[in-house]
Design an enzyme around this catalytic site. Structure first.
Site, PDB file in Angstrom:
ATOM      1  N   ASP A 110     -19.129  12.359   5.828  1.00  0.00           N
ATOM      2  CA  ASP A 110     -19.101  12.931   4.481  1.00  0.00           C
ATOM      3  C   ASP A 110     -18.058  14.045   4.370  1.00  0.00           C
ATOM      4  O   ASP A 110     -17.386  14.181   3.341  1.00  0.00           O
ATOM      5  CB  ASP A 110     -20.480  13.476   4.102  1.00  0.00           C
ATOM      6  N   SER A 111     -17.910  14.830   5.425  1.00  0.00           N
ATOM      7  CA  SER A 111     -16.935  15.918   5.394  1.00  0.00           C
ATOM      8  C   SER A 111     -15.511  15.378   5.359  1.00  0.00           C
ATOM      9  O   SER A 111     -14.656  15.879   4.612  1.00  0.00           O
ATOM     10  CB  SER A 111     -17.122  16.841   6.604  1.00  0.00           C
ATOM     11  N   ILE A 112     -15.244  14.355   6.150  1.00  0.00           N
ATOM     12  CA  ILE A 112     -13.919  13.720   6.128  1.00  0.00           C
ATOM     13  C   ILE A 112     -13.659  13.100   4.757  1.00  0.00           C
ATOM     14  O   ILE A 112     -12.563  13.227   4.195  1.00  0.00           O
ATOM     15  CB  ILE A 112     -13.822  12.640   7.229  1.00  0.00           C
ATOM     16  N   ARG A 113     -14.671  12.450   4.201  1.00  0.00           N
ATOM     17  CA  ARG A 113     -14.532  11.855   2.867  1.00  0.00           C
ATOM     18  C   ARG A 113     -14.220  12.915   1.828  1.00  0.00           C
ATOM     19  O   ARG A 113     -13.356  12.731   0.959  1.00  0.00           O
ATOM     20  CB  ARG A 113     -15.835  11.134   2.500  1.00  0.00           C
ATOM     21  N   ASP A 114     -14.902  14.061   1.918  1.00  0.00           N
ATOM     22  CA  ASP A 114     -14.701  15.116   0.926  1.00  0.00           C
ATOM     23  C   ASP A 114     -13.317  15.739   1.002  1.00  0.00           C
ATOM     24  O   ASP A 114     -12.804  16.241  -0.004  1.00  0.00           O
ATOM     25  CB  ASP A 114     -15.770  16.206   1.097  1.00  0.00           C
ATOM     26  N   VAL A 115     -12.701  15.719   2.177  1.00  0.00           N
ATOM     27  CA  VAL A 115     -11.321  16.212   2.288  1.00  0.00           C
ATOM     28  C   VAL A 115     -10.418  15.400   1.364  1.00  0.00           C
ATOM     29  O   VAL A 115      -9.482  15.931   0.763  1.00  0.00           O
ATOM     30  CB  VAL A 115     -10.823  16.137   3.740  1.00  0.00           C
ATOM     31  N   HIS A 116     -10.733  14.110   1.207  1.00  0.00           N
ATOM     32  CA  HIS A 116      -9.967  13.250   0.305  1.00  0.00           C
ATOM     33  C   HIS A 116     -10.493  13.367  -1.129  1.00  0.00           C
ATOM     34  O   HIS A 116      -9.722  13.628  -2.065  1.00  0.00           O
ATOM     35  CB  HIS A 116     -10.058  11.790   0.771  1.00  0.00           C
ATOM     36  N   ILE A 117     -11.810  13.173  -1.283  1.00  0.00           N
ATOM     37  CA  ILE A 117     -12.401  13.094  -2.622  1.00  0.00           C
ATOM     38  C   ILE A 117     -12.225  14.403  -3.395  1.00  0.00           C
ATOM     39  O   ILE A 117     -11.944  14.402  -4.610  1.00  0.00           O
ATOM     40  CB  ILE A 117     -13.907  12.746  -2.536  1.00  0.00           C
ATOM     41  N   ASP A 132      -0.089   4.934   1.487  1.00  0.00           N
ATOM     42  CA  ASP A 132      -0.229   5.767   2.682  1.00  0.00           C
ATOM     43  C   ASP A 132       0.000   4.958   3.944  1.00  0.00           C
ATOM     44  O   ASP A 132      -0.618   3.917   4.155  1.00  0.00           O
ATOM     45  CB  ASP A 132      -1.622   6.400   2.721  1.00  0.00           C
ATOM     46  N   ASP A 153       0.873  -1.168   0.000  1.00  0.00           N
ATOM     47  CA  ASP A 153       0.000   0.000   0.000  1.00  0.00           C
ATOM     48  C   ASP A 153       0.918   1.228   0.000  1.00  0.00           C
ATOM     49  O   ASP A 153       2.138   1.101   0.166  1.00  0.00           O
ATOM     50  CB  ASP A 153      -0.889  -0.034   1.237  1.00  0.00           C
TER      51      ASP A 153
END
Length: 501
Positions: A202-209, A54, A52
Site C-alpha cells: 500500500d505504501s509503494i502504491r501510494d507513492v504513485h497514487i 515508463d 507504453d
C-alpha cells in the site's frame, strides 16, 4: 578406469577447453544492442506501433528507485505507525532483481525456475540467506505447487501465497520488504508477515497514487529522467516510413507531457496518432465498460462523447474494445512495446492477436557480462564438468566415486561463482543454475521479440524479419559421451551469437 587415467583425461579436456574453445567463443560474441526473437516476426507486416511510457519510451536514473524507497519507508512510519528506526535502512540497488517471488506468509524472497522449483541459495528472510536445509524442510523439498503460485498477473490473491514482482518499479518494494523484515527479526519483534506485505504494498502504491513520485520527477526532471535522443530517432524513423503510432500508459497526462517534451521535444504529440493516459492496464485490455474521456490543454476532463480518437489530443481511461472499434487497428499488423510482461503484453498476445515486444533494460548489462573472458571461461569449464559427471558416473570403483564427489563439490562452487557475475544474492534475471527462470518462461510466452531498449530498432530496416534461432531440443542434442569419445568436443549454445545488420 584407474585414478591416473581419469586425471589425465580431465587435464587434457580442461586444456583443450581453455586453449581452443574459449578463444573461439571470445571471437564471436553476443551483441547487447540486438533484438532477440521468440517467434518469427516480419516488420514489413507491421503498420501500427504502440508503446507504453515508463521504461519503454522513457528511462529513469538510479535516483528514482531511491526516491520510491524513501517515500514508501516514510509512509510506513508516518501513516502505518511502523518504528522510526527503519529509517536507518537505505535503498540498495544491488540487492534484488526482477522476477523474484515473495512468500507472503513466510516472509521469504526467492528465485523460482520455469518448473516451479526454488533455486536453493537464493531464498532470503530479511537480508539474510536461508540455509538450504531449512528451505527444504519448509517446502517439503524445493517445489512450489501451482495452487500456491501467484495468479495470471503475478499477484498474490485467491488463496495464493506467492507474489511475483515483474515490474521494474517493484525493485524498491522488494528491498523495503526485506529491510523491514530484517528490522523486526533483528529486534525480536513478533509481527504478522501478511500485514507487513500489505502495508508495504500500500505504501509503494501510494507513492504513485498520491503523486509523490510524479511531483518529484516533474520538479527535477533532469535528475530523474535519462535523456535519450534515440527515442526521438526511433519515432521519427517509424513516422518517415509511414507507420502509425499510439501511446497507452497508466501515467497521468501532465507527467507524460513534461517527460515527452524533455526526451522528444515540444512537438511530441505530432508523432502519435493516439495518446491514452491513466489507462489502468491491464484492466484497459479486459474491461469493456469504461468509455474514453478527452483531456484538454489544462488537464481538465471533458464530458463530450468520444466518436473518434483524434491526432494531437490526449484521452484518459477507455478500454481496448472501444479503441479497436474507433481505430480499426486489429490483429497482427499491430506491434506493441512494453516493459511489464503481464500488464503490457500478456492479454494482447493471448486475446487480441497483436504482436508484442518486451523492453528488458537488464538485458544489455547481462550480455556484456556474458561476453567477458572470465564468464566464458567459467561457463566453459562448468559445462565441461557437467558433461564429465554425466559420462563418468557409470564407474563405481572407489577412486572414481571419490573424483565424482570432488567434481560435484566443484560444480556447486562454480554455480555460485556464476551467480555472482550478475547479482550476489539472486544471479541472472533469465537463468537459475541450469533452467530458465519463471520470468523467462513468461517472457518467452508473451513477447514475440525482446530487447534492451527501443534504440535497438535503429539497427534494423522496417522490412526486417526476426527469426527465432532453432535451439536443439534435449533429444536432438548429441550425447556428451559421444562428444568426449569421438573428440568432437563442443559446448552447446555458447558459440551461437546474434548477427545484426
Amino acid at each position: 578406469m584407474c585414478l591416473n587415467g581419469v586425471s589425465k583425461k580431465i587435464i587434457c579436456i580442461e586444456s583443450r577447453a581453455e586453449k581452443c574453445l574459449v578463444p573461439s567463443i571470445m571471437s564471436n560474441m553476443l551483441n547487447p544492442d540486438a533484438i532477440f526473437s521468440n517467434n518469427e516476426l516480419s516488420l514489413s507486416d507491421i503498420e501500427i506501433y504502440g508503446f507504453d511510457y515508463d521504461y519503454t519510451l522513457v528511462f529513469y536514473s538510479k535516483h528514482l528507485h531511491t526516491l520510491i524507497f524513501n517515500a514508501a519507508r516514510d509512509l510506513l512510519i508516518n501513516e502505518h505507525r511502523y518504528p522510526a528506526e527503519i529509517r536507518k535502512y537505505d535503498y540498495d540497488p544491488n540487492f534484488a532483481i526482477r522476477g523474484l517471488h515473495y512468500d507472503v506468509h513466510r516472509a521469504l524472497l526467492m528465485k523460482i525456475d520455469a518448473f516451479h522449483y526454488i533455486q536453493l541459495g537464493t531464498v532470503y528472510r530479511g537480508l539474510s540467506v536461508v540455509p538450504d536445509e531449512e528451505v527444504i524442510a519448509m517446502y517439503d523439498g524445493s517445489h512450489v505447487p501451482l495452487e500456491q503460485m501467484s495468479d495470471f498477473y503475478g499477484k498474490s490473491s485467491h488463496g495464493n501465497t506467492m507474489k511475483q514482482f515483474m515490474d521494474i518499479f517493484s525493485l524498491p518494494e522488494m528491498t523495503l520488504l526485506s529491510c523491514v523484515n530484517e528490522y523486526f527479526l533483528k529486534n525480536n519483534i513478533d509481527y504478522e508477515p501478511v500485514h507487513l506485505y500489505k502495508d508495504v504494498k500500500d505504501s509503494i502504491r501510494d507513492v504513485h497514487i498520491k503523486g509523490i513520485m510524479y511531483r518529484a520527477i516533474e520538479a527535477d526532471i533532469e535528475k530523474y529522467i535519462c535523456y535519450a535522443e534515440q527515442t526521438r530517432a526511433v519515432l521519427a524513423k517509424l513516422a518517415d516510413h509511414g507507420k502509425k503510432m499510439f501511446l497507452i500508459t497508466n501515467s497521468p497526462s501532465s507527467f507524460v507531457d513534461k517527460g515527452m517534451k524533455f526526451i522528444v521535444g515540444k512537438d511530441w504529440r505530432d508523432l502519435f496518432d493516439v495518446v491514452i493516459v491513466q489507462a489502468d492496464k491491464p484492466n484497459f485490455f479486459n474491461d469493456k465498460r469504461r468509455p474514453f474521456r478527452k483531456v484538454n490543454e489544462r488537464g481538465v476532463l471533458l464530458w463530450d462523447k468520444i466518436h473518434k480518437l483524434q491526432k494531437g489530443q490526449i484521452y484518459k481511461q477507455g478500454n481496448l474494445y472501444e479503441f479497436l472499434k474507433l481505430t480499426g487497428w486489429r490483429g497482427s499488423k499491430v506491434l506493441y512495446f512494453g516493459d511489464h510482461i503481464y500488464s503490457d503484453l500478456a492479454d494482447l498476445t493471448l486475446k487480441h492477436g497483436w504482436r508484442t515486444g518486451a523492453i528488458i533494460p537488464e538485458l544489455r548489462s547481462e550480455i556484456k557480462i556474458m561476453n567477458t573472458e572470465k564468464y566464458i571461461q567459467t561457463m566453459t569449464w562448468l559445462q565441461t564438468l557437467t558433461g564429465l559427471l554425466e559420462h563418468m558416473q557409470v564407474h563405481r570403483d572407489p577412486d572414481s566415486q571419490m573424483i565424482l564427489e570432488e567434481w560435484k563439490k566443484e560444480r556447486k562452487e562454480m554455480r555460485e561463482m556464476n551467480r555472482n557475475f550478475f547479482n550476489a544474492q539472486f544471479g541472472s534475471l533469465f537463468r537459475t543454475d541450469e533452467n530458465p527462470t519463471y520470468f523467462l518462461r513468461r517472457l518467452s510466452r508473451f513477447a514475440d521479440i525482446y530487447m534492451a531498449s527501443l534504440s535497438c530498432l535503429l539497427n534494423y530496416e522496417p522490412d526486417y524479419t526476426f527469426y527465432p534461432r532453432r535451439t536443439p531440443l534435449q533429444h536432438e542434442l548429441p550425447g556428451w559421451s559421444d562428444q568426449l569419445c569421438t573428440g568432437t568436443f563442443r559446448i552447446p549454445f555458447l558459440q551461437e551469437t546474434v548477427q545484426i545488420k
